[in-house]
Design a protein around this motif. Structure first.
Motif, PDB file in Angstrom:
ATOM      1  N   PHE A 143       0.835  -1.195   0.000  1.00 31.62           N
ATOM      2  CA  PHE A 143       0.000   0.000   0.000  1.00 31.62           C
ATOM      3  C   PHE A 143       0.867   1.241   0.000  1.00 31.62           C
ATOM      4  CE2 PHE A 143      -2.951  -3.096   1.318  1.00 31.62           C
ATOM      5  CZ  PHE A 143      -4.186  -2.629   0.931  1.00 31.62           C
ATOM      6  N   ASN A 144       0.342   2.244  -0.602  1.00 28.14           N
ATOM      7  CA  ASN A 144       0.963   3.544  -0.479  1.00 28.14           C
ATOM      8  C   ASN A 144      -0.190   4.511  -0.334  1.00 28.14           C
ATOM      9  OD1 ASN A 144       2.280   5.872  -0.585  1.00 28.14           O
ATOM     10  ND2 ASN A 144       2.979   5.671  -2.700  1.00 28.14           N
ATOM     11  N   GLU A 145      -0.480   4.794   0.900  1.00 33.33           N
ATOM     12  CA  GLU A 145      -1.705   5.555   1.111  1.00 33.33           C
ATOM     13  C   GLU A 145      -1.479   7.061   1.104  1.00 33.33           C
ATOM     14  OE1 GLU A 145      -3.938   2.657   4.098  1.00 33.33           O
ATOM     15  OE2 GLU A 145      -1.777   2.654   3.989  1.00 33.33           O
ATOM     16  N   ASP A 146      -0.316   7.445   0.738  1.00 28.38           N
ATOM     17  CA  ASP A 146      -0.069   8.871   0.639  1.00 28.38           C
ATOM     18  C   ASP A 146      -0.886   9.431  -0.516  1.00 28.38           C
ATOM     19  OD1 ASP A 146       0.790  11.384   0.390  1.00 28.38           O
ATOM     20  OD2 ASP A 146       2.940  10.919   0.385  1.00 28.38           O
ATOM     21  N   PRO A 147      -1.821  10.288  -0.207  1.00 28.38           N
ATOM     22  CA  PRO A 147      -2.746  10.738  -1.266  1.00 28.38           C
ATOM     23  C   PRO A 147      -2.063  11.587  -2.325  1.00 28.38           C
ATOM     24  CG  PRO A 147      -3.132  11.921   0.781  1.00 28.38           C
ATOM     25  CD  PRO A 147      -2.097  10.896   1.088  1.00 28.38           C
ATOM     26  N   LEU A 175      -9.744  -3.532   0.686  1.00 28.50           N
ATOM     27  CA  LEU A 175      -9.270  -2.201   1.076  1.00 28.50           C
ATOM     28  C   LEU A 175      -8.559  -1.539  -0.096  1.00 28.50           C
ATOM     29  CD1 LEU A 175      -8.634  -0.012   3.134  1.00 28.50           C
ATOM     30  CD2 LEU A 175      -6.660  -1.331   3.842  1.00 28.50           C
ATOM     31  N   ARG A 183      -9.792   3.825   7.592  1.00 27.79           N
ATOM     32  CA  ARG A 183      -8.675   4.229   6.732  1.00 27.79           C
ATOM     33  C   ARG A 183      -9.175   4.801   5.424  1.00 27.79           C
ATOM     34  NH1 ARG A 183      -3.894   1.424   8.320  1.00 27.79           N
ATOM     35  NH2 ARG A 183      -3.054   1.348   6.228  1.00 27.79           N
ATOM     36  N   GLU A 213     -10.434   8.202   6.031  1.00 28.54           N
ATOM     37  CA  GLU A 213      -9.311   9.124   6.184  1.00 28.54           C
ATOM     38  C   GLU A 213      -8.702   9.466   4.831  1.00 28.54           C
ATOM     39  OE1 GLU A 213      -6.145   8.804   9.338  1.00 28.54           O
ATOM     40  OE2 GLU A 213      -7.226   6.925   9.634  1.00 28.54           O
ATOM     41  N   PHE A 214      -8.527   8.408   4.086  1.00 31.80           N
ATOM     42  CA  PHE A 214      -7.938   8.566   2.772  1.00 31.80           C
ATOM     43  C   PHE A 214      -8.802   9.495   1.929  1.00 31.80           C
ATOM     44  CE2 PHE A 214      -7.469   7.024  -1.632  1.00 31.80           C
ATOM     45  CZ  PHE A 214      -6.114   7.199  -1.799  1.00 31.80           C
ATOM     46  N   SER A 220      -9.146  16.999   0.660  1.00 31.21           N
ATOM     47  CA  SER A 220      -8.483  18.265   0.969  1.00 31.21           C
ATOM     48  C   SER A 220      -7.432  18.609  -0.068  1.00 31.21           C
ATOM     49  CB  SER A 220      -7.905  18.249   2.382  1.00 31.21           C
ATOM     50  OG  SER A 220      -7.041  17.179   2.510  1.00 31.21           O
TER      51      SER A 220
END
Lengths: 225, 1256
Positions: free
Chosen positions: B702-706, B766, B833, B836-837, B843
C-alpha cells in the motif's frame, strides 16, 4: 471541539500467549490489573491520549491494537499489522521461550506490515515483579538482541501488576516514533499519510521534542544499568 | 391316444374310490416338487459379458417327489405325459439319456440296488400301461428294462456300461456327460422311480428346441380351446411362421404333424370356494352341507366335496378337474346337499334337546317320520346351480351363484365358484414352453414394432396375444406361472432391449403375493430370483448412469420410479439361501460391507454412490487437464471452480428431479448419498490446493499517501479467484448443511482452509476501495449531486464502495465467530482508513480552489467546493455507524456470548465500539483539519481588513464594513452549505484563528508603536465581530477553548487604546489591586510589604477628611536601620483633582519605624468629584534626606468607593493599609503600554519616575 492538532499513532502489541499484552494495555488505560484475565479473542483495541514529556500541550492519540497470542489466531491478527506506526514486541522475563519467540514475531510483523528497516520497535519484558525469584531472561538480552537484529528499538522491562514502567513503555513508543519520523520523514509512508501536511513548525516542534527525547533516553539508560 | 385316455379315467376313478365320502380330488399340483441345490449349481453363468446365457442352462434343477406315495408319483408321471409328446428323434435321444442316467444311478448306488430292483418292473409297467400307445415310451421302457438287467447282474456293471456306451448315439453321450458333470445323481435319494420321473422331465426341459416349441404352438393353434378363437386361425398360423422364422417347408411339415395329432383333452377346473346363506335343513337350524359336481353329459361321474358340519356358511376351497368332451354344449351342475348320517328313530328322537323353534320340531318329526316309515335315511338337497360351459371364458371366471330348488322360488343360498377350462400338461414343461413362447413372440414384437428403449409396455401384438392365451389355456397354466414366465423372459430380454420398467413392476407385483404365500415351488422361486438377478445390473446401471442414460424428462422419471419400486418390492422378499443376487464379478463396485451381496437397499446406495463417483470421474475427464496443471494458479483455481459448479448443478438436478422419487419409493436420501461422495472428492481435490494457494499469497503493498498514486498490485486476481472458489465451495457446503443438518461433512469446515486468504481478501477489498475512492475523487466535480443534498458524487461513490465491502463480507458469511469478530474489527478499521484517505484526497482536491491573486495581494474566498468537500467527508462520517451496524455485529456478538461467555462478548463489544468510535472520531478530526485549512486561508484577508479597519476606522467606516462584508459573504456561503454542526465548528475555528491573529496583530502593533486610537479601533472591531460570531444567541467565543485568550486580548486592546493619564490611573488601580492582595493575606515579613499605615477617611459635605494616625514597622531606608518618614497625600487621577486640591504632607518623624503622625487633612471636594469612579487616595511614605532626594518607603492606596460619609472622624473605622512599592505592576499591561509610548512625554516621565521608585 478539538482544534489543536491531534495525531494518531497506531501501536501493535505482539508476543507469545500469556505474556501479558492485554494486562499491559489495560494497566495503561484503565489502571486495572486482573490476575485471572481471559485470553484475548482475536484482537482488542483501546485508545489513549498521551502527551510527550516536556510538550504537554501536544496530544497524541495512541491507538493500541492488542493481538491474540494464541496460535489459532495467527491468521486473524496479521491484517492488523499493516498501517502500524510502532510495534511493541513483548516477552515474559520469567520465560525465555517467549523471548526466543520474538524473532518469529518480528518476522511475522515485517512480512505482513511490509515495513522497512527503519521501523521503530519497543521491546517490552513483562512480569518484572517476578524478577527476584523467577527471572529467566537477563536484562541485557533484549538490547543485545535488537543490536543483533539491527532494529531500532527501545527496550524496557515492566510489571503490569506493580505498574512499574507501564506508562513509560507507551511513552517510549511515542518517543521512538517521534525520533524515527524526524530522522526519516519519508521512510514511513504512513507517516506522511497521517500528516498530510507536514508544516515547518511541526518540524521545529519535533526537533525540540527530539532534545527532550534525548534527555528521556538517558533516563531509560539509567534504570537499565 | 386312446390308451392315454383309459389311463386317465382309471386315475380319476382311483381318486374317486380313495376319497369315498367327500373325497379329495388331488390336483396334480399337490405333488410337491422340491429343489435340490447342488454344489455345482451355485456356479451361475456369468452375466456381464453381453452374451445371454441360455435359460435352460441356468435352470439346473433336480426334481424329486417329496414322499413315496404311489399315487403321487403316479400323478407326476401323468403330468409328464404331455411332455413326452415330442418328435421321435429327439425323444429317442432323450430317452436314452434318461436310461443312461438310470443306469448310472444303478452303477453308483449298488448298496441300494436290491430294493430298487424290486420296484423297477412295476415302474416300467406303469409306464407302459399309461403310455402304452406311445412307441417312444415303449422304447424307453425297454431301455429301462435293459439297463436294469445290466445293473441287476452283479459284477457285470462295468461291462454293461461299456457295452451301452458303444451303442449310444454321440449326442446322448454328450448329454449324459453333461448330466454327470452336474452331479445330478449322487446317491442321496433312494427311490429310483422318483428319479426316473423327474429325470424325464428334466431331460425334456433341457433339450427342448424351438422346433418342438413351434410344433407345440401349432398344435395348440389347430386344436384351439375356448370360444370364438377359431376364426383367425390362418392368420395366427402365418403370424407364428413369421415370428418363429420358419420356412414354408418346415412349417408345413410341422403343421401336418400337429394336425395329425388328436385334439387335447379338455379339463374343466373347478374350485368350490364357499357358500353362504344356505337354507337350514336340520332340526337344529343348521345344515351339514357338501357339494356334488357333475357334467350333464355324464351325470354318473360325480365329484363330492367334504361335509362341513353344522354350518350355513361353509368354506370348502376344493379343486376338481372334470374331463370335458363337448365343451360347447355341456353344462356343469353343482348340487348342495345336507348330509344325514344313518340314524335310528331312537337316535333321531335323542336329538330332541337340540331342536330349535317350531320349524325345528317340524323338521325333526318329518325326519323321524321318514325314518320310521321307510327305514332308511337320506341326504337332503339344499339347492342346485347349473352353469353352461359356454359361459366359461378362456381366461377363467370366478363367480357367485344362487342355488335353486324345484318348486321353491326362494333362494336357497349362494355358492362361490372358480371355473376355468384347460388342458392337462406338466406344469414345468408348460411353464418352460410358455417362457420360450413369450420370448420368441416378444423378440418378434420388438423386431416388428421397433419400440424405443424403455418404451415397450407389455402389450403384445394381437395375434401374439391370442397365441399366448391359447397356450395358457391349453396347458392349464395358472396366473402365477404365466406371470413368472413373463417375469423371467422380460428380465432376460431387458438385457438386450430395455423394456418399460413399469411393465416389469406390474409383473413383479403380481408375483409378490404368490411368492410370499409360498405358492411357488422352490425351483420356481429360483427361476424368479435368477430373473431378478438378471434385471439387477440393468436397474443398478440405470441408477448409476442416470446422468448419461436418460434425459431428465418426465418419462425418465416415471421409469426411475418404476425401477425403484421394483427394487423395493424385491426387498420385501427373501431370496433363497446362498443366493447371490449381486455376484461380485458383475458388481465390482459394490461396497465391501455389502456382503453377501444380496442387500438390495445397500446395493441401491452403492449404485448411487458409484454413479456419483463415475460422474465425478467423468467431469474430471472431460474438463481439460491443462488447466489443472497450468502454472498460472489463477487458471488452476478457475478449473476447480468449474468442477465445483458442475458438481453442484448435478446435485441441484438430483434434488429437483430424483430426490422426491427416491424418498417416496425407496425411503432413500438420494442426494445425500451423492453429496457424501462429492463431499469426500471435493475435500481431496480442493483442500490441498487452497492451502497451498493461501500459503503462496503475498501481502499487498500500500501507499496511502494521497499525494502519490497507490502502489500497483497486479497479483490481486489470484486472491479474487480464490474468493470465487470460496464462494463456490460455500454454495456447495450450504447445500449439504442446509439439507442434512446433523451431518459432519469433510468440507463443512472448508472455511478453515481459507483463513489465510481472508486477510488477503480484506486487503484486496481495502486496496480496491482506495483505488476507487481515488478515482471517484478524481472524477467528482465537487458539485452537489442535486439541489436536495449538499454532498457530491464522490461521497456517494465512496459510500457505495463501502457497501461493496459489506457485500463482500456478507458473501463471505464466515461461519467461525471468533474470526468473524476479528475480521469485522479489521473491516471497521479499514473503513476508517478509507474515510481518512477520502478526507485527505478531498483536501488535496480543494487545496487550490477559491484563491485569486492579483498584483497586490492574494485573496481567498470560501467556495461551494470547499463546503461540498467538507460535506462529503461529513457524509462519510455519518455513514460509518449505520454501515458498521449492517455488518451484523449484533449477531456476531450474540454468538460470541454463546460460544465463549457473556463477559467475553462484552469485552468484544467494547472493543468494537471503541474501534467504531475511534473511526468516527478520526474522520471528525479530518473535517476539523480541513476546516482549519480553510480558516487558515481566510486569515490573511482578515488580517489585512483588520489592519485597514484599525488604521482608518475613525476617518472612514468603510474599512470595517469591508471586513464585515468579507466575513458575511463567506459565512453565508458556509451557512447555506454546511451542516449546523460543521458551521458552528467553522465559526469556532475561524474565531479562534481570528483571536490568535488579533493577538499577533496587537503584538506587532505595539512593536510598531501604533497610537492608542489604532488599538481603540481594533477593540471596536473586535467588539463588532464578537457580536457577529454568534450562533443561536450563543457566543462562539464561549465555545472556543481559548476564551481566556480572548479576555486578555480584549484587556490589552482596551489598555492600549487608553490616554496616557488613563493608563497611569490604570497603573495605580493595579497597584491598589496588589495592595488588596496583601491586605487579605497579611504577611508582615514579606518582601513586598514595607510596613503598615493606619488611616481614617471620610467625606463631610464638600470636603474629604483624612486622618493619618501612625506608621508601623516601616521599612528602614537609612543605614542606621531607621528612617525619617513623612506621609504625602495625593488624590488620583491627579488631573481631575489638580485645581482643587493642595498637596498635603505630614511632619517628618526622625529615626522611627513606628511613627505617630496624628495629622488631619481636609480638602474641598465637590460632591460630583466625590463620586468619581476609580478615584484613589494615594499615600506616599517617604524618607526625608537632607542631601539627596527623598527616598520612597512605601505607598498605599485607598479608593473613594470605600470612603464613608460621616460627621465625625471619631466614628470612622481605622484602616491599616500595607505599604508597597512598584514591582509586579511594572510588568502589568498598563505600565507596559506606558513604556511603549516613548513619544509621549507624560508617559515617559511617569515611567521614569516609577522605575526610579522601583529601583530604590
Amino acid at each position: 471541539m478539538a482544534s489543536c492538532s491531534n495525531r494518531l499513532l497506531k501501536l501493535v502489541i505482539l508476543g507469545d500467549m500469556g505474556v501479558g499484552k492485554t494486562c499491559l494495555m489495560r494497566r495503561l488505560i484503565y489502571d486495572q490489573f486482573d490476575v485471572n484475565s481471559f485470553p484475548t479473542i482475536g484482537v482488542e483495541f483501546l485508545t489513549k491520549e498521551i502527551h510527550p514529556e516536556g510538550a504537554e500541550h501536544e496530544t497524541f492519540t495512541l491507538q493500541i491494537w492488542d493481538t491474540a497470542g494464541q496460535e489459532k489466531f495467527h491468521s486473524l491478527r496479521t491484517p492488523f499489522y499493516r498501517g502500524a506506526d510502532v510495534c511493541m514486541l513483548t516477552y515474559s522475563i520469567a520465560d525465555r521461550n517467549t523471548f526466543y519467540d520474538l524473532q518469529y514475531w518480528l518476522k511475522e510483523f515485517i512480512f505482513h506490515a511490509g515495513v522497512g528497516a527503519n521501523f521503530p520497535y519497543i521491546i517490552v519484558g513483562t512480569k518484572l515483579d517476578l524478577a527476584d525469584e523467577l527471572r529467566d531472561v537477563p536484562a541485557n538480552w533484549a538490547e543485545e538482541w535488537c543490536q543483533a537484529k539491527g532494529i531500532k528499538a527501545i527496550c524496557l522491562e515492566t510489571s503490569s501488576k506493580t505498574r512499574t514502567n507501564v506508562d513509560e513503555a507507551f511513552h517510549a513508543a511515542l518517543t521512538i516514533w517521534i525520533q524515527n519520523s524526524a530522522q526519516s520523514p519519508t521512510s514511513n509512508l504512513d507517516f506522511s499519510f497521517r500528516q498530510f501536511e507536514l508544516r515547518s513548525e511541526d518540524l521545529v516542534k519535533i526537533n525540540r521534542r527530539q532534545e527532550l527525547e534525548e534527555r528521556q533516553r538517558r533516563n531509560y539508560c539509567c534504570w537499565k544499568m | 391316444m386312446a390308451g392315454t385316455e383309459i389311463g386317465l379315467w382309471e386315475y380319476f376313478k382311483r381318486l374317486q374310490e380313495e376319497g369315498e365320502q367327500g373325497a379329495r380330488s388331488r390336483h396334480a399340483d399337490e405333488c410337491r416338487v422340491e429343489r435340490i441345490a447342488l454344489l455345482d449349481q451355485q456356479q451361475t453363468v456369468p452375466f456381464g459379458d453381453g452374451e445371454e446365457a441360455d435359460e435352460s442352462d441356468t435352470v439346473q434343477l433336480q426334481v424329486r417327489q417329496s414322499d413315496g406315495e404311489f399315487f403321487e408319483k403316479f400323478g407326476s408321471v401323468m403330468r409328464n405325459r404331455t411332455s413326452l409328446m415330442v418328435s421321435e428323434s429327439i425323444d429317442r435321444e432323450c430317452a436314452s439319456s434318461v436310461a443312461a442316467e438310470c443306469s448310472q444311478e444303478a452303477e453308483n448306488s449298488e448298496a441300494v440296488e436290491d430294493s430298487e430292483e424290486e420296484h423297477l418292473p412295476e415302474e416300467a409297467e406303469i409306464f407302459s400301461r399309461v403310455l402304452g400307445s406311445n412307441s417312444w415310451t415303449q422304447r424307453t421302457c425297454d431301455l429301462l428294462h435293459f439297463e436294469n438287467r445290466v445293473a441287476a447282474a452283479p459284477g457285470s456293471g462295468i461291462d454293461g456300461a461299456a457295452a451301452r456306451r458303444s451303442t449310444e448315439p454321440p449326442t446322448a453321450r454328450r448329454r449324459r456327460s453333461a448330466v454327470l458333470r452336474q452331479g445330478t445323481i449322487n446317491g442321496t435319494f433312494r427311490g429310483i422311480k422318483k428319479e426316473h420321473m423327474h429325470l424325464q422331465t428334466q431331460a425334456y426341459l433341457r433339450n427342448m428346441t424351438v422346433e418342438q416349441l413351434y410344433a407345440e404352438v401349432l398344435y395348440e393353434t389347430v386344436h384351439v380351446i375356448g370360444f370364438g378363437a377359431k376364426e383367425n386361425q390362418d392368420e395366427i398360423l402365418s403370424f407364428l411362421k413369421t415370428a418363429f422364422k420358419f420356412d414354408d417347408e418346415k412349417h408345413d411339415m410341422l403343421l401336418e404333424e400337429a394336425r395329425a395329432k388328436e385334439a387335447p383333452d379338455i379339463l374343466l377346473n373347478v374350485e368350490v370356494i364357499e357358500a353362504h346363506e344356505l337354507h337350514a335343513k336340520d332340526c337344529n337350524g343348521l345344515s351339514d352341507p357338501f357339494c356334488t359336481l357333475y357334467l350333464s353329459n355324464g351325470p354318473t361321474q360325480r365329484y363330492n366335496t367334504s361335509v362341513k358340519t353344522k354350518t350355513l356358511k361353509p368354506t370348502w376351497e376344493e379343486h376338481f378337474s372334470l374331463p370335458v368332451e363337448d365343451p360347447n354344449n355341456d353344462v356343469l351342475v353343482i348340487e348342495v346337499w345336507d348330509f344325514d348320517p344313518a340314524e335310528t328313530v331312537r337316535e333321531k328322537l335323542g336329538k330332541f334337546s337340540d331342536v330349535k323353534g317350531v320349524k325345528g320340531f317340524k323338521k325333526l318329526f318329518k325326519e323321524v317320520a321318514i325314518t320310521a316309515s321307510t327305514g332308511k335315511h337320506d341326504n337332503e338337497l339344499v339347492g342346485t346351480v347349473e352353469i353352461p360351459l359356454k359361459e366359461v371364458v378362456s381366461g377363467g371366471v370366478k363367480l357367485w351363484r344362487s342355488l335353486t330348488k324345484k318348486g321353491k322360488s326362494k333362494s336357497q343360498g349362494q355358492v362361490h365358484l372358480r371355473l376355468a377350462l384347460g388342458a392337462l400338461k406338466n406344469v414345468q414343461v408348460a411353464t418352460q414352453e410358455h417362457r420360450q413362447l413369450v420370448r420368441v413372440l416378444l423378440k418378434h414384437d420388438l423386431e416388428v414394432t421397433q419400440p424405443l428403449p424403455y418404451k415397450w409396455s407389455g402389450r403384445f401384438l394381437e395375434l401374439a396375444d391370442s397365441v399366448l392365451n391359447q397356450h395358457r389355456i391349453q396347458t392349464g397354466l395358472d396366473e402365477n406361472h404365466v406371470q413368472l414366465a413373463r417375469w423371467a423372459e422380460f428380465c432376460a430380454v431387458h438385457i438386450d432391449h430395455a423394456l418399460n420398467f413399469q411393465l416389469l413392476g406390474r409383473t413383479l407385483e403380481k408375483l409378490i403375493r404368490p411368492i410370499k404365500d409360498g405358492v411357488l415351488s422352490d425351483e420356481e422361486a429360483r427361476v424368479f430370483w435368477e430373473a431378478a438377478r438378471k434385471l439387477m445390473p440393468a436397474c443398478l446401471t440405470c441408477i448409476r448412469k442416470i446422468r448419461k442414460l436418460m434425459p431428465t424428462d418426465k418419462d425418465t422419471l416415471t421409469q426411475l420410479e418404476a425401477l425403484l419400486s421394483i427394487l423395493v418390492q424385491l426387498t420385501t422378499l427373501t431370496p433363497p439361501k446362498d443366493f447371490e443376487l449381486f455376484p461380485a464379478n458383475m458388481f465390482a463396485w459394490l461396497s465391501a460391507s455389502n456382503e453377501p451381496h444380496s442387500d438390495i437397499h445397500q446395493s441401491i446406495q452403492d449404485a448411487v454412490r458409484q454413479g456419483a463417483k463415475d460422474w465425478y470421474d467423468h467431469i474430471m475427464e472431460i474438463n481439460n487437464d491443462d488447466d489443472k496443471k497450468s502454472d498460472d494458479q489463477d487458471i488452476q483455481l478457475s478449473y476447480y471452480i468449474k468442477i465445483l459448479s458442475l458438481l453442484q448443478s448435478d446435485l441441484l438436478k438430483a434434488i429437483e428431479y430424483h430426490d422426491k422419487i427416491y424418498s417416496e419409493v425407496a425411503q432413500f436420501e438420494y442426494t445425500k448419498v451423492i453429496y457424501e461422495v462429492y463431499d469426500e472428492r471435493v475435500f481431496g481435490l480442493v483442500e490441498p490446493v487452497v492451502q497451498q494457494t493461501c500459503k503462496n499469497l503475498k501481502p499487498l503493498r500500500f501507499n496511502e499517501d494521497p499525494t502519490q498514486g497507490l502502489y500497483d498490485n497486479d497479483d490481486i486476481t489470484m486472491g479474487t479467484s480464490l474468493f470465487e472458489l470460496y464462494i463456490a465451495l460455500q454454495r456447495f457446503v450450504v447445500m449439504g448443511k442446509g439439507r442434512y443438518l446433523n451431518e459432519d461433512y469433510k468440507c463443512s469446515k472448508f472455511h478453515t482452509w481459507f483463513v489465510k486468504g481472508v486477510a488477503q481478501w480484506l486487503d484486496i477489498a481495502l486496496y480496491k476501495a482506495l483505488k476507487r475512492i481515488e478515482k471517484a475523487v478524481e472524477l467528482g466535480n465537487l458539485q452537489p449531486i442535486d439541489e436536495h443534498v449538499k454532498f457530491s458524487s464522490s461521497a456517494v461513490d465512496t459510500l457505495s464502495i463501502y457497501y461493496q465491502i459489506k457485500v463482500f463480507w456478507k458473501q463471505l458469511n464466515w461461519p467461525d465467530v471468533e474470526s468473524s469478530y476479528t475480521f469485522v474489527a479489521k473491516i471497521i478499521d479499514d473503513i476508517c482508513r478509507c474515510s481518512e484517505f477520502y478526507a485527505a484526497k478531498m483536501s488535496t482536491r480543494v487545496a487550490g480552489l477559491g484563491e485569486t491573486e492579483n498584483a497586490f495581494s492574494k485573496k481567498f474566498e470560501v467556495t461551494t467546493e470547499w463546503c461540498t468537500a467538507i460535506n462529503n467527508i461529513e457524509y462519510i462520517r455519518q455513514a460509518i455507524h449505520p454501515f458498521v451496524l449492517e455488518l451484523g455485529l449484533e449477531n456476531i456478538l450474540n454468538s460470541m456470548a454463546e460460544f465463549h461467555s457473556e463477559s467475553n462478548a462484552t469485552q468484544c463489544r467494547k472493543t468494537l465500539q471503541l474501534v467504531i468510535d475511534e473511526a468516527i472520531d478520526t474522520v471528525s478530526n479530518k473535517i476539523i483539519d480541513l476546516i482549519e485549512i480553510m480558516a487558515e486561508k481566510m486569515i490573511p484577508s482578515l488580517h489585512r481588513f483588520l489592519v485597514e479597519a484599525a488604521e482608518l476606522l475613525r476617518q472612514n467606516n468603510m474599512s470595517l464594513d469591508r471586513l464585515m462584508d468579507y466575513l458575511q459573504k463567506n459565512f453565508e456561503t458556509l451557512h447555506s452549505h454546511l451542516s449546523e454542526e460543521n458551521f458552528k465548528r467553522t465559526l469556532a475555528i475561524v474565531w479562534d484563528k481570528l483571536t490568535k491573529q488579533l493577538q499577533e496583530l496587537i503584538d506587532s502593533s505595539i512593536e510598531k508603536r501604533r497610537p492608542p486610537s489604532f488599538f481603540a479601533n481594533l477593540s471596536d472591531a473586535l467588539g463588532i465581530m464578537e457580536g457577529f460570531f454568534k450562533y443561536d444567541e450563543t457566543e462562539i467565543a464561549s465555545l472556543c477553548e481559548n476564551s481566556d485568550l480572548l479576555a486578555t486580548t480584549k484587556a490589552r486592546l482596551k489598555m492600549h487604546s487608553l490616554d496616557t493619564s488613563e493608563l497611569i490611573q490604570q497603573y495605580f488601580l493595579n497597584r491598589y489591586e496588589e495592595q488588596k492582595l496583601l491586605t487579605h493575606t497579611p504577611s508582615q515579613n514579606s518582601e513586598q510589604c514595607c510596613g503598615l499605615l493606619t488611616v481614617k477617611c471620610m467625606f463631610q459635605d464638600q470636603y474629604i477628611k483624612i486622618e493619618i494616625l501612625n506608621g508601623r514597622n516601616l521599612r528602614p531606608t537609612d543605614s542606621n536601620g531607621y528612617c525619617d518618614s513623612y506621609v504625602k497625600v495625593h488624590l488620583l487621577p491627579e488631573e481631575k483633582f489638580a485645581g482643587s486640591v493642595t498637596k498635603c504632607k505630614t511632619k517628618v518623624h526622625k529615626k522611627n519605624l513606628f511613627p505617630l503622625y496624628d495629622e488631619i487633612f481636609s480638602m474641598p471636594i465637590s460632591e460630583d468629584l466625590q463620586r468619581t469612579e476609580n478615584a484613589l487616595i494615594h499615600f506616599v511614605v517617604k524618607d526625608y534626606e537632607m542631601l539627596s532626594s527623598n527616598e520612597l518607603v512605601g505607598e498605599a492606596f485607598f479608593p473613594f468607593s470605600e470612603v464613608r460619609f460621616d460627621s465625625d472622624l471619631q466614628n470612622v473605622a481605622q484602616f491599616h493599609l500595607p505599604l508597597t512599592r512598584p514591582s509586579s505592576a511594572l510588568e502589568g499591561e498598563a505600565f507596559m503600554a506606558l513604556e511603549h509610548r516613548q513619544g509621549d512625554k507624560m508617559a515617559r516621565d511617569f515611567v521614569k519616575k516609577e522605575r526610579t521608585r522601583e529601583s530604590h
